[in-house]
Every structure is written in structure tokens, then in C-alpha cells.
Scaffold this motif. Structure first.
Motif, PDB file in Angstrom:
ATOM      1  N   HIS A 213       8.810  -0.880   2.916  1.00  0.00           N
ATOM      2  CA  HIS A 213       8.022  -2.190   2.440  1.00  0.00           C
ATOM      3  C   HIS A 213       6.550  -1.981   2.927  1.00  0.00           C
ATOM      4  O   HIS A 213       5.895  -2.378   1.654  1.00  0.00           O
ATOM      5  CB  HIS A 213       8.089  -3.291   2.637  1.00  0.00           C
ATOM      6  CG  HIS A 213       9.893  -3.968   2.246  1.00  0.00           C
ATOM      7  ND1 HIS A 213      10.529  -3.888   1.037  1.00  0.00           N
ATOM      8  CD2 HIS A 213      10.708  -4.190   3.621  1.00  0.00           C
ATOM      9  CE1 HIS A 213      11.214  -3.587   1.059  1.00  0.00           C
ATOM     10  NE2 HIS A 213      11.765  -4.156   2.303  1.00  0.00           N
ATOM     11  N   VAL A 214       5.766  -0.175   3.037  1.00  0.00           N
ATOM     12  CA  VAL A 214       4.135   0.045   3.183  1.00  0.00           C
ATOM     13  C   VAL A 214       3.982  -0.007   2.118  1.00  0.00           C
ATOM     14  O   VAL A 214       1.874  -0.572   2.548  1.00  0.00           O
ATOM     15  CB  VAL A 214       4.963   0.812   3.640  1.00  0.00           C
ATOM     16  CG1 VAL A 214       4.817   2.661   3.708  1.00  0.00           C
ATOM     17  CG2 VAL A 214       3.029   1.560   4.502  1.00  0.00           C
ATOM     18  N   LYS A 215       4.279  -0.212   0.843  1.00  0.00           N
ATOM     19  CA  LYS A 215       3.563  -0.346  -0.270  1.00  0.00           C
ATOM     20  C   LYS A 215       3.025  -1.407  -0.779  1.00  0.00           C
ATOM     21  O   LYS A 215       2.262  -1.799  -1.096  1.00  0.00           O
ATOM     22  CB  LYS A 215       4.071   0.835  -1.204  1.00  0.00           C
ATOM     23  CG  LYS A 215       4.112   2.353  -1.448  1.00  0.00           C
ATOM     24  CD  LYS A 215       4.556   3.049  -2.709  1.00  0.00           C
ATOM     25  CE  LYS A 215       4.342   5.010  -1.918  1.00  0.00           C
ATOM     26  NZ  LYS A 215       4.616   5.807  -2.830  1.00  0.00           N
ATOM     27  N   GLU A 216       3.421  -2.225  -0.189  1.00  0.00           N
ATOM     28  CA  GLU A 216       3.536  -3.944  -0.789  1.00  0.00           C
ATOM     29  C   GLU A 216       2.377  -4.456   0.060  1.00  0.00           C
ATOM     30  O   GLU A 216       2.092  -5.427  -0.566  1.00  0.00           O
ATOM     31  CB  GLU A 216       4.751  -4.521  -0.558  1.00  0.00           C
ATOM     32  CG  GLU A 216       5.974  -3.676  -1.311  1.00  0.00           C
ATOM     33  CD  GLU A 216       8.015  -4.826  -1.366  1.00  0.00           C
ATOM     34  OE1 GLU A 216       7.437  -6.009  -0.983  1.00  0.00           O
ATOM     35  OE2 GLU A 216       8.278  -3.801  -1.359  1.00  0.00           O
ATOM     36  N   TRP A 217       2.419  -4.616   1.537  1.00  0.00           N
ATOM     37  CA  TRP A 217       1.750  -4.526   2.231  1.00  0.00           C
ATOM     38  C   TRP A 217       0.535  -4.580   1.843  1.00  0.00           C
ATOM     39  O   TRP A 217      -0.516  -5.516   2.200  1.00  0.00           O
ATOM     40  CB  TRP A 217       1.720  -4.040   3.957  1.00  0.00           C
ATOM     41  CG  TRP A 217       2.710  -3.417   3.794  1.00  0.00           C
ATOM     42  CD1 TRP A 217       3.870  -4.302   3.918  1.00  0.00           C
ATOM     43  CD2 TRP A 217       3.096  -3.198   5.642  1.00  0.00           C
ATOM     44  NE1 TRP A 217       5.358  -4.526   4.942  1.00  0.00           N
ATOM     45  CE2 TRP A 217       4.646  -3.489   5.593  1.00  0.00           C
ATOM     46  CE3 TRP A 217       2.848  -2.365   6.788  1.00  0.00           C
ATOM     47  CZ2 TRP A 217       5.213  -2.574   6.433  1.00  0.00           C
ATOM     48  CZ3 TRP A 217       3.260  -0.941   7.506  1.00  0.00           C
ATOM     49  CH2 TRP A 217       4.253  -1.629   7.811  1.00  0.00           C
ATOM     50  N   ALA A 218      -0.293  -3.350   1.023  1.00  0.00           N
ATOM     51  CA  ALA A 218      -1.534  -3.444   0.137  1.00  0.00           C
ATOM     52  C   ALA A 218      -2.040  -4.788  -0.811  1.00  0.00           C
ATOM     53  O   ALA A 218      -2.506  -4.922  -1.040  1.00  0.00           O
ATOM     54  CB  ALA A 218      -1.854  -1.888  -0.751  1.00  0.00           C
ATOM     55  N   SER A 219      -0.465  -5.616  -1.276  1.00  0.00           N
ATOM     56  CA  SER A 219      -0.761  -6.272  -2.060  1.00  0.00           C
ATOM     57  C   SER A 219      -1.677  -7.665  -1.770  1.00  0.00           C
ATOM     58  O   SER A 219      -1.572  -7.951  -0.147  1.00  0.00           O
ATOM     59  CB  SER A 219       0.693  -6.984  -2.706  1.00  0.00           C
ATOM     60  OG  SER A 219       0.615  -8.659  -2.996  1.00  0.00           O
ATOM     61  N   PRO A 220      -2.582  -8.644  -2.049  1.00  0.00           N
ATOM     62  CA  PRO A 220      -3.837  -9.410  -2.612  1.00  0.00           C
ATOM     63  C   PRO A 220      -3.407 -10.580  -1.956  1.00  0.00           C
ATOM     64  O   PRO A 220      -3.515 -11.338  -1.444  1.00  0.00           O
ATOM     65  CB  PRO A 220      -4.924  -9.345  -3.334  1.00  0.00           C
ATOM     66  CG  PRO A 220      -4.130  -9.022  -4.295  1.00  0.00           C
ATOM     67  CD  PRO A 220      -3.030  -7.570  -3.966  1.00  0.00           C
TER      68      PRO A 220
END
Length: 123
Positions: free
Chosen positions: A101-108
């Protein structure tokens, strides 16, 4: 996170569980920010080594179990099955610490989303 998770100050099992989860999440998120290439290599190796991943997950869930047992003893948690609860909490929070889920971690809003899941866990 390896070894025993200890706090310097006394707090409830609920607070300790919340801090344990937030620490796990912070460690994983820091790894990707500090060295994205190494993190990518790590995730590639993980995909090839199911036994190592399962052992790591078992270790992490094993760290949650005593917290849940304490919470059950203190009547902070309703369930009496610490192993099932610890496993469920780990799975319920996977979006926030699993490398897939690494790409989701950038969500503000990722921190607020975690707090929503945390509220559900507490209920």
C-alpha cells in the motif's frame, strides 16, 4: 519492529496499542522516505520469501497479543480471544503499514484515515 515494545511511562493498554501501531506505521513510512531504492529492493525480496514474511507477521502480531491480554484483564477490550483480536487489528491496519500500500501512504488524509480505522477498532 523487533524485540519487546516498552514505554517509559505507565499508560492504558488502549494507549499502548495505539502507540505501537503508530510507531509501526512511522517506521514503515520513514523507510520509504529515507531510502526508496532500498525499500523497493526490500519489497521485491519480500515477494519472493513467503516464509520470512509469515514469520515477521507472526512476530509483530505476537507483540500485540500481550497488549490485548492486558486490555482484556483491565476490561478495556470486550473480546476474550487475544490472539484473534491481535491478528484482526494487524490485518485491519495493513493499509497503513503493508508495503503493498506504499503509494497510498502519500495521501494527505492518511493519518485521518488511520484514526477512523482506530475508532472502529475501539468500538
Amino acid at each position: 519492529m523487533t524485540g519487546t515494545f516498552r514505554l517509559k511511562q505507565k499508560c492504558s493498554a488502549t494507549e499502548r496499542l495505539h502507540l505501537w501501531l503508530k510507531t509501526l506505521i512511522q517506521i514503515k513510512h520513514s523507510q520509504i522516505q529515507e531510502d526508496p531504492e532500498l525499500f523497493t529492493m526490500y519489497t521485491t525480496l519480500v515477494e519472493e520469501s513467503v516464509d520470512v514474511v509469515n514469520a515477521h507477521i507472526s512476530e509483530l502480531v505476537g507483540q500485540i497479543i500481550p497488549i490485548i491480554k492486558e486490555g482484556i484483564a483491565n476490561q478495556e477490550f470486550k473480546s476474550t480471544d487475544a490472539v484473534a483480536v491481535a491478528s484482526g487489528i494487524f490485518m485491519a491496519t495493513a493499509r497503513f503499514h503493508h508495503p503493498a500500500h506504499v503509494k497510498e501512504w502519500a495521501s494527505p488524509t492518511i493519518d485521518q484515515e488511520f484514526e477512523i480505522v482506530w475508532s472502529l477498532i475501539l468500538s
